[in-house]
Design an enzyme around this catalytic site. Structure first.
Site, PDB file in Angstrom:
ATOM      1  N   SER A 190      28.403 -15.281  12.730  1.00  0.00           N
ATOM      2  CA  SER A 190      27.624 -15.926  11.660  1.00  0.00           C
ATOM      3  C   SER A 190      26.130 -15.649  11.767  1.00  0.00           C
ATOM      4  CB  SER A 190      27.856 -17.440  11.648  1.00  0.00           C
ATOM      5  OG  SER A 190      29.239 -17.704  11.685  1.00  0.00           O
ATOM      6  N   ARG A 191      25.778 -14.483  12.297  1.00  0.00           N
ATOM      7  CA  ARG A 191      24.370 -14.064  12.401  1.00  0.00           C
ATOM      8  C   ARG A 191      23.538 -14.944  13.333  1.00  0.00           C
ATOM      9  NH1 ARG A 191      26.551 -10.460  11.052  1.00  0.00           N
ATOM     10  NH2 ARG A 191      26.449  -9.183   9.190  1.00  0.00           N
ATOM     11  N   LEU A 192      24.202 -15.760  14.183  1.00  0.00           N
ATOM     12  CA  LEU A 192      23.448 -16.619  15.101  1.00  0.00           C
ATOM     13  C   LEU A 192      23.364 -15.911  16.454  1.00  0.00           C
ATOM     14  CD1 LEU A 192      24.925 -20.050  13.955  1.00  0.00           C
ATOM     15  CD2 LEU A 192      22.715 -19.029  13.382  1.00  0.00           C
TER      16      LEU A 192
END
Ligand SMILES: Cc1cc2nc3c(=O)[nH]c(=O)nc-3n(C[C@H](O)[C@H](O)[C@H](O)COP(=O)(O)O)c2cc1C
Length: 212
Positions: A190-192
């Protein structure tokens, strides 16, 4: 036209935690580099080198990392090339290793210094004879008329150095990138992503986590 908007990968291969990374970024680099080798990534020592000369125009190209230790990251090139000219005007450079197979990048900010001719010679002697001749032949980054002209130049140099060893050209050698900052980036879902930044201090390195 190709529609690229739905192209995405969720990164899940690893994690990076500021609480258990080594105090010395070279140790982490060595570990990641070994993992890149073990994963059989093609040319894991390929790195992108960004320079900007006097006019401030960033310029980017791939070079190969050939030596690394706690003094920095060494690549070899022609000292008359465009990159060399830009480094002479402004020794500040950026370097990027992109190991997508491991969902990782390493970003380095630092400055470039020429290594000694002795160190360059020691590496030059390990190169194949053809690569040694190649260093003599290529007036890197200059405009040439044709492939044929290059070929003729190779033949000329082969004759010139037909006997004995090929000497180190005085216009060829290594640069060491001496890092001020090294960022290790590990892709996460999730792009984290995990981003750990090492910044050189008077003694040792400061370690911080950056927002993805
Ligand atoms: C994977 C890869 C590795 C390369 N390694 C080197 C290198 O170690 N040294 C070098 O001078 N050029 C290397 N090159 C060529 C450079 O990318 C570039 O074309 C050349 O150095 C001229 O750059 P300049 O005009 O900015 O000086 C490599 C290219 C690729 C694609």
């Amino acid at each position: 036209m190709l529609d690229l908007q739905d192209m995405r990968t969720d990164y899940m291969k690893g994690t990076l935690d500021e609480c258990n990374v080594p105090a010395n970024p070279y140790l982490l680099f060595e570990q990641w580099f070994q993992e890149a080798i073990d994963s059989q990534i093609k040319d894991p020592n390929a790195m992108l080198l960004a320079t900007a000369g006097q006019n401030g125009q960033p310029n980017l190209r791939a070079v190969l990392l050939k030596i690394f230790d706690e003094r920095g990251f060494v690549f070899f090139t022609n000292y008359n090339s465009v990159k060399a000219e830009e480094i002479a005007q402004n020794p500040k450079v950026a370097v990027e290793f992109l190991w997508l197979e491991l969902e990782r990048q390493v970003r380095i900010l630092g400055r470039c210094e020429k290594i000694t001719a002795k160190e360059s010679l020691s590496y030059f002697m390990k190169r194949s004879r053809d690569s040694q001749i190649g260093a003599w032949v290529s007036d890197q980054s200059s405009v040439i008329t044709s492939r044929k002209a290059l070929q003729m130049q190779i033949e000329k140099m082969k004759q010139k150095f037909a006997k004995g060893h090929v000497p180190l050209p005085d216009f060829w050698g290594g640069y060491r990138v001496i890092p001020e900052q090294i960022e290790f980036w590990q892709g996460r879902p999730s792009r984290l992503h995990d981003r750990i930044l090492y910044t050189k201090e008077a003694e040792g390195w400061k370690i911080e986590r950056l927002a993805p």
